[in-house]
Design an enzyme around this catalytic site. Structure first.
Site, PDB file in Angstrom:
ATOM      1  CG  HIS A  48      33.316  16.085  37.447  1.00 62.25           C
ATOM      2  ND1 HIS A  48      33.368  15.159  38.779  1.00 62.25           N
ATOM      3  CD2 HIS A  48      33.366  17.848  38.052  1.00 62.25           C
ATOM      4  CE1 HIS A  48      33.236  16.006  39.420  1.00 62.25           C
ATOM      5  NE2 HIS A  48      33.240  17.899  39.066  1.00 62.25           N
ATOM      6  CB  ILE A  52      31.940   8.362  33.917  1.00 65.51           C
ATOM      7  CG1 ILE A  52      32.210   6.507  32.370  1.00 65.51           C
ATOM      8  CG2 ILE A  52      31.543   9.298  32.940  1.00 65.51           C
ATOM      9  CD1 ILE A  52      30.834   6.777  32.583  1.00 65.51           C
ATOM     10  CG  ASP A  53      32.905  11.959  39.060  1.00 63.62           C
ATOM     11  OD1 ASP A  53      33.256  12.822  38.337  1.00 63.62           O
ATOM     12  OD2 ASP A  53      32.910  11.780  40.121  1.00 63.62           O
ATOM     13  CG  ASP A  54      38.225   8.549  39.733  1.00 64.64           C
ATOM     14  OD1 ASP A  54      39.137   8.834  40.626  1.00 64.64           O
ATOM     15  OD2 ASP A  54      37.617   8.220  40.720  1.00 64.64           O
TER      16      ASP A  54
END
Length: 676
Positions: free
Chosen positions: A479, A403-405
């Site tokens: 993010h 999810i972050d990337d």
């Protein structure tokens, strides 16, 4: 104020730095700062652009600790493929990381760590270092003083058990029948975070097989009493979780012999199929070294010959984790971070003023678009109806996009003027849909899975190697919120739930905990820009508290730093540590988002970055500012020292990209939560 001592590590605790307003200066800090910043940005931009791969990606070294190198040698010894050149190069690296007291740490400047020291010592014994050599004698004495092998973590003792240096029956049981547990049953494999899941499944086979290869030498010098290497320890109280699981492990040990052979064989076959099905196109598993190592061992025990395509590809993938240095040493990366490094590099360059249609940004955008994952992975076990769309961290990891990337890649793509905008719009629309679909029920986001919050996995005696679940975190949630704001979705109810969760998670002192970066500086540096992007005014009390905390945490030299010990001793170490380029940049990004551009704290931080920049445009950063598992596994991302300072300095010069309008709107794109 006099520095005190943390008795558990012997490390000096730095005094709280004086607030910026308390620092006297005869030179106006603002004098020459913009000019120096412009020069620093130009040098840093040139440095970063020159390091792009011809295919369009960036990747810095990912440095962790010597257990990666030690376990690589032990794997090769176990498989019978250890060669002299690899052994010599690995030993050279391991020796170079040893502390003067004989131990090895798991991060730069950190305290000695028992398991890392045991594994490093054994690797050097494999390389031929004599146990009475001064550096080896110091190491073995250090180990004995701390309880010997018996006090090392379970994973270290598993490696030793592979060679008969430890008894399998003295290790926690891990039955392969776990593979059959339904998802509603506690301790099913999907209760574990993806990194732990990928490690535990192959280890169930290893635990069931209990293989022993001939030990090439004894390790009596690592026991406090070689005649009694594993003295009995009292169980935790029955009324405690630890006590309950310790007793459960004893029951499982007794049941081992009662499991019918055909049932156990069927379970191991199911586990082996699960492993093979999740091998990536490059031969690795999950794009990370530990699951790959254990998967190779498990499949070898199941009869896979080393020449089998699955095994050959797996071993080849492990070779690609090796960094050969100019001095002849060989360092093993636990993971590789090209997607993460590339999206952060694009954001840094764009925010520093590189034109949105620059050929190198277009090349990076094309590479990122080609890396989009369009098929379901393990995440779909809990979200079977959710269409795929997102990005992983590594070159190849289609089973585990994160999810972050995905959020950061979307933010990077929006900064590029691509000649085929429909490609970008479609990919981001799918990313928005997927990230919204991966929102946990509390309104926040974890890294890889939804609602991966079971309290049981961390209680298992087996799981003493670090975090084994993937609960939502402030940095990942921030993010995602920032991404949604960039897409014009700041007021979507799902985004607002994320904002509400972030506000509730703020620490009493005004900071936020950083799960994937060190630590409160990273958390705060992530959350404040997200909240202001989502529409919170800079006068909001949460923003003001965060600003005050950052100003109080600023070091006397103008930079910011935070030691990894803040994960274990938050009160003493939160926001404290030697100034680093990446952490100074995170603090500046938060302060700039909070409207503090003209403050003394920002000017001092900017000056610290410009003054510490090297002539070639880079920064030096030996300190570890990345996090794998809080405290237990730390990372030095070698590109962090470059991308984050450039981002911060670029925003100081040009302003925040969210100042005027969402990036999607500025690109002429209608924000939508759908997609094709």
């Amino acid at each position: 104020m006099t520095a005190t001592t943390d008795g558990s590590t012997g490390a000096a605790i730095p005094p709280r730095a004086a607030a910026a307003s308390d620092t006297d200066s005869t030179d106006p800090l603002g004098a020459g700062v913009p000019e120096a910043t412009e020069r620093a940005v130009a040098r840093a931009t040139e440095y970063l652009l020159a390091r792009q791969d011809p295919e369009g990606w960036w990747k810095g070294d990912l440095e962790t600790n010597v257990t990666m190198d030690a376990e690589d040698l032990l794997l090769r010894q176990f498989l019978g493929i250890r060669d002299e050149a690899t052994t010599r190069a690995a030993a050279l690296f391991i020796r170079g990381e040893q502390r003067e007291d004989g131990a090895w740490a798991t991060f730069y400047g950190g305290p000695g760590e028992l398991s890392a020291t045991v594994e490093a010592y054994v690797a050097l014994r494999l390389a031929g270092d004599a146990p009475d050599a001064p550096h080896m004698a110091r190491a073995s004495a250090w180990v004995r003083e701390r309880g010997g092998i018996a006090s090392a973590r379970v994973f270290t003792r598993i490696w030793l058990a592979l060679f008969g240096w430890w008894k399998w029956e003295d290790l926690p049981e891990l039955p392969p029948e776990l593979i059959w547990f339904p998802t509603w049953l506690p301790l099913n494999i999907y209760d574990f975070g993806c990194w732990a899941r990928q490690t535990i499944v192959p280890l169930t086979i290893v635990s069931a097989k209990r293989p022993v290869r001939p030990a090439p030498f004894p390790l009596d010098e690592l026991h406090t009493d070689p005649a009694n290497p594993n003295p009995p320890k009292p169980l935790a109280p029955l009324a405690s979780w630890d006590g309950a699981f310790e007793r459960l492990d004893r029951v499982v040990h007794r049941l081992r012999a009662a499991v019918p052979r055909r049932v156990r064989r069927a379970a191991m076959n199911a586990a082996a199929r699960w492993i093979v099905e999740r091998q990536e196109n490059d031969g690795c598993w999950g794009g990370i070294q530990p699951p790959a190592v254990y998967s190779v061992i498990a499949l070898h025990l199941m009869g896979y010959d080393l020449k089998h395509p699955v095994m050959r590809a797996g071993l080849d993938s492990l070779d690609r984790f090796a960094i050969w240095r100019d001095d002849g040493s060989r360092m093993i990366e636990a993971c590789q971070s090209p997607v993460w490094d590339t999206c952060l590099a694009v954001i840094a360059l764009a925010d520093a003023g590189v034109p949105a249609d620059h050929p190198k940004l277009l090349k990076a955008a094309d590479w990122m678009l080609a890396e989009e994952i369009r098929r379901p992975g393990d995440w779909s076990v809990k979200r079977p109806e959710l269409p795929p769309g997102g990005w992983a961290f590594e070159f190849h990891n289609d089973n585990y996009p994160d999810i972050d990337d995905t959020a950061e890649v979307a933010l990077a793509l929006r900064r590029v003027s691509h000649p085929v905008p429909d490609r970008v719009d479609g990919a981001i629309a799918r990313a928005v849909r997927w990230n919204f679909g991966m929102q946990s029920k509390n309104g926040a986001w974890g890294a890889f899975d939804v609602d991966n919050t079971s309290p049981f996995p961390n209680r298992l005696p087996f799981c003493d190697f670090g975090e084994v679940i993937d609960p939502p975190s402030a940095d990942v949630t921030a993010h995602v919120v920032e991404m949604m704001a960039a897409e014009g979705l700041a007021h979507d109810p799902r985004t607002r739930r994320g904002v509400t969760w972030l506000l509730a998670e703020q620490e009493a002192d005004g900071s936020w905990f950083g799960r994937w970066g060190v630590n409160y500086v990273y958390g705060t540096g992530s959350v404040v820009p997200a909240l202001t992007a989502a529409g919170l005014p800079t006068s909001h009390p949460a923003i003001r508290r965060a600003t005050h905390w950052l100003q109080q945490a600023q070091n006397d030299d103008g930079g910011w730093g935070e030691d990894l010990r803040s994960y274990k001793y938050a009160r003493e170490w939160s926001g404290r540590g030697a100034s680093t380029a990446s952490q100074t940049a995170w603090a500046l990004m938060a302060l700039l988002a909070a409207g503090e551009r003209d403050s003394e704290a920002v000017e001092r931080g900017v000056r610290w970055l410009t003054d510490t920049q090297r002539d070639d445009g880079s920064w030096d950063e030996p300190y570890f500012t990345g996090t794998g598992f809080p405290w237990d596994f730390s990372i030095n991302y070698h590109l962090y020292r470059q991308v984050f300072p450039l981002t911060a300095l670029g925003r100081y010069l040009h302003g925040d990209p969210f100042d005027k309008a969402p990036l999607a709107a500025r690109s002429g794109v209608r924000a939508t939560a759908g997609g094709s």
